[in-house]
Design a protein around this motif. Structure first.
Motif, mmCIF file in Angstrom:
data_model
loop_
_atom_site.group_PDB
_atom_site.id
_atom_site.type_symbol
_atom_site.label_atom_id
_atom_site.label_comp_id
_atom_site.label_asym_id
_atom_site.label_seq_id
_atom_site.Cartn_x
_atom_site.Cartn_y
_atom_site.Cartn_z
ATOM 1 N N ALA A 90 -10.211 47.738 80.861
ATOM 2 C CA ALA A 90 -9.789 46.360 80.594
ATOM 3 C C ALA A 90 -9.941 46.025 79.114
ATOM 4 N N GLU A 91 -11.005 46.497 78.496
ATOM 5 C CA GLU A 91 -11.204 46.265 77.063
ATOM 6 C C GLU A 91 -10.096 46.915 76.252
ATOM 7 N N LEU A 92 -9.678 48.109 76.658
ATOM 8 C CA LEU A 92 -8.602 48.788 75.941
ATOM 9 C C LEU A 92 -7.301 47.998 76.036
ATOM 10 N N GLU A 93 -7.043 47.425 77.206
ATOM 11 C CA GLU A 93 -5.810 46.658 77.414
ATOM 12 C C GLU A 93 -5.713 45.472 76.459
ATOM 13 N N THR A 94 -6.844 44.860 76.157
ATOM 14 C CA THR A 94 -6.828 43.622 75.357
ATOM 15 C C THR A 94 -7.241 43.843 73.902
ATOM 16 N N PHE A 95 -7.473 45.095 73.514
ATOM 17 C CA PHE A 95 -7.969 45.359 72.161
ATOM 18 C C PHE A 95 -6.888 45.047 71.134
ATOM 19 N N VAL A 96 -7.284 44.311 70.102
ATOM 20 C CA VAL A 96 -6.384 43.984 68.996
ATOM 21 C C VAL A 96 -6.859 44.758 67.770
ATOM 22 N N GLY A 97 -5.989 45.587 67.219
ATOM 23 C CA GLY A 97 -6.361 46.383 66.057
ATOM 24 C C GLY A 97 -5.716 47.747 66.121
ATOM 25 N N THR A 98 -5.977 48.568 65.113
ATOM 26 C CA THR A 98 -5.397 49.896 65.071
ATOM 27 C C THR A 98 -6.075 50.802 66.100
ATOM 28 N N THR A 99 -5.453 51.920 66.375
ATOM 29 C CA THR A 99 -6.056 52.866 67.315
ATOM 30 C C THR A 99 -7.260 53.551 66.689
ATOM 31 N N SER A 100 -7.292 53.667 65.378
ATOM 32 C CA SER A 100 -8.499 54.162 64.715
ATOM 33 C C SER A 100 -9.668 53.221 64.992
ATOM 34 N N ASP A 101 -9.388 51.919 64.958
ATOM 35 C CA ASP A 101 -10.423 50.929 65.293
ATOM 36 C C ASP A 101 -10.853 51.070 66.752
ATOM 37 N N VAL A 102 -9.880 51.329 67.635
ATOM 38 C CA VAL A 102 -10.200 51.518 69.050
ATOM 39 C C VAL A 102 -11.172 52.680 69.216
ATOM 40 N N LEU A 103 -10.878 53.791 68.529
ATOM 41 C CA LEU A 103 -11.702 54.984 68.686
ATOM 42 C C LEU A 103 -13.113 54.751 68.145
ATOM 43 N N ARG A 104 -13.211 54.079 67.019
ATOM 44 C CA ARG A 104 -14.534 53.763 66.474
ATOM 45 C C ARG A 104 -15.306 52.854 67.435
ATOM 46 N N TYR A 105 -14.618 51.875 67.997
ATOM 47 C CA TYR A 105 -15.256 50.965 68.952
ATOM 48 C C TYR A 105 -15.689 51.720 70.204
ATOM 49 N N CYS A 106 -14.858 52.652 70.639
ATOM 50 C CA CYS A 106 -15.156 53.451 71.828
ATOM 51 C C CYS A 106 -16.467 54.203 71.649
ATOM 52 N N TYR A 107 -16.628 54.858 70.509
ATOM 53 C CA TYR A 107 -17.871 55.593 70.255
ATOM 54 C C TYR A 107 -19.066 54.652 70.184
ATOM 55 N N LYS A 108 -18.899 53.509 69.533
ATOM 56 C CA LYS A 108 -19.995 52.548 69.382
ATOM 57 C C LYS A 108 -20.463 52.049 70.748
ATOM 58 N N VAL A 109 -19.508 51.669 71.587
ATOM 59 C CA VAL A 109 -19.842 51.146 72.910
ATOM 60 C C VAL A 109 -20.460 52.235 73.782
ATOM 61 N N TRP A 110 -19.887 53.440 73.706
ATOM 62 C CA TRP A 110 -20.455 54.539 74.494
ATOM 63 C C TRP A 110 -21.913 54.787 74.110
ATOM 64 N N TRP A 111 -22.209 54.800 72.812
ATOM 65 C CA TRP A 111 -23.583 55.069 72.384
ATOM 66 C C TRP A 111 -24.528 53.966 72.854
ATOM 67 N N GLU A 112 -24.099 52.710 72.729
ATOM 68 C CA GLU A 112 -24.963 51.586 73.101
ATOM 69 C C GLU A 112 -25.200 51.522 74.607
ATOM 70 N N ARG A 113 -24.174 51.803 75.415
ATOM 71 C CA ARG A 113 -24.263 51.590 76.859
ATOM 72 C C ARG A 113 -24.634 52.853 77.640
ATOM 73 N N ILE A 114 -24.390 54.029 77.059
ATOM 74 C CA ILE A 114 -24.684 55.282 77.751
ATOM 75 C C ILE A 114 -25.530 56.216 76.891
ATOM 76 N N GLY A 115 -25.023 56.556 75.725
ATOM 77 C CA GLY A 115 -25.615 57.613 74.916
ATOM 78 C C GLY A 115 -27.082 57.437 74.598
ATOM 79 N N CYS A 116 -27.491 56.241 74.213
ATOM 80 C CA CYS A 116 -28.880 56.021 73.816
ATOM 81 C C CYS A 116 -29.760 55.618 74.992
ATOM 82 N N THR A 117 -29.208 55.605 76.205
ATOM 83 C CA THR A 117 -29.969 55.212 77.391
ATOM 84 C C THR A 117 -30.353 56.441 78.208
ATOM 85 N N LYS A 118 -31.181 56.220 79.219
ATOM 86 C CA LYS A 118 -31.567 57.328 80.107
ATOM 87 C C LYS A 118 -30.375 57.899 80.857
#
Length: 233
Positions: A90-118
């Motif tokens: 759903a976030e991807l559907e509504t994302f406003v910005g370049t796809t480079s921005d999407v990819l950077r956001y994807c990594y940031k969100v993944w790290w915060e919600r999964i990567g740095c957690t148990k």
């Protein structure tokens, strides 16, 4: 709140209410305890009575909510990883910005919600034990791996369709994006646990470096000679 009966006292009503709240909280407490133990010990070595004890309930109570260790593990995966894909799509559907921005956001969100957690320890568990538990491996393939690949592919397709990314072979470019995530999860729950400062690996800096490298390869360069796109299927 349960209604007061003619013979109930306020303290009895409060006790009943507390019990109801405790009952509602039990599945979450069991899932949290199970996640801790699965990541610490692995799937095979984790016993359901250990999970129940850590959650402060009996083994019988655990089985009221989760009829087997396999179903408990599946619930842990859905709660911590698989259940997030609808939100991310759903976030991807509504994302406003370049796809480079999407990819950077994807990594940031993944790290915060999964990567740095148990929850990131589940990936190491699966890579270590999948061959011994084919039913669990098949479940993880359907609930996590395929949806994850599909989401990354959608991001890459967005970039190609908008003329921002080169027309690369998407079947393999997906792994280009996923590889840094897998490396960090494996590191965090192996060498990173035992020798945390061995290479002074700062995850956020590592992620930024990998994104820059990936985008350098994906992004269309104005002076590049156009090439025929490889098959996307």
């Amino acid at each position: 709140m349960p209604p007061l009966s003619p013979t109930s006292t306020p303290s009895q009503t409060a006790t009943a209410t507390k019990r109801e709240r405790r009952k509602e909280a039990r599945p979450g407490e069991l899932l949290e305890a199970a996640l801790d133990l699965f990541v610490e010990k692995g799937f095979a070595a984790t016993r359901v009575d250990e999970v129940a004890a850590r959650a402060g309930v009996s083994k019988g109570t655990l089985f009221l909510y989760f009829p087997s260790k396999e179903e408990l593990f599946k619930a842990v995966v859905r709660e911590n990883i698989a259940g997030r894909f609808a939100e991310w799509n759903a976030e991807l559907e509504t994302f406003v910005g370049t796809t480079s921005d999407v990819l950077r956001y994807c990594y940031k969100v993944w790290w915060e919600r999964i990567g740095c957690t148990k929850a990131s320890g589940i990936t190491k568990l699966m890579l270590s034990e999948a061959q011994n538990f084919p039913e669990i491996a098949q479940f993880y393939q359907q609930e996590v791996i395929l949806p994850g690949q599909s989401l990354v592919r959608r991001i890459l397709e967005r970039g190609v369709a908008r003329g921002e990314f080169r027309a690369v072979n998407l079947d393999y470019a997906v792994y280009l994006v996923l590889a840094p995530m897998i490396f960090l999860m494996m590191w965090k729950h192996s060498m990173g646990t035992c020798v945390p400062d061995a290479q002074n690996l700062a995850p956020e800096v590592y992620i930024d470096t990998q994104i820059d490298n990936i985008l350098h390869g994906l992004c269309v360069r104005p002076d590049a000679t156009p090439t025929s796109p490889p098959p996307l299927a």
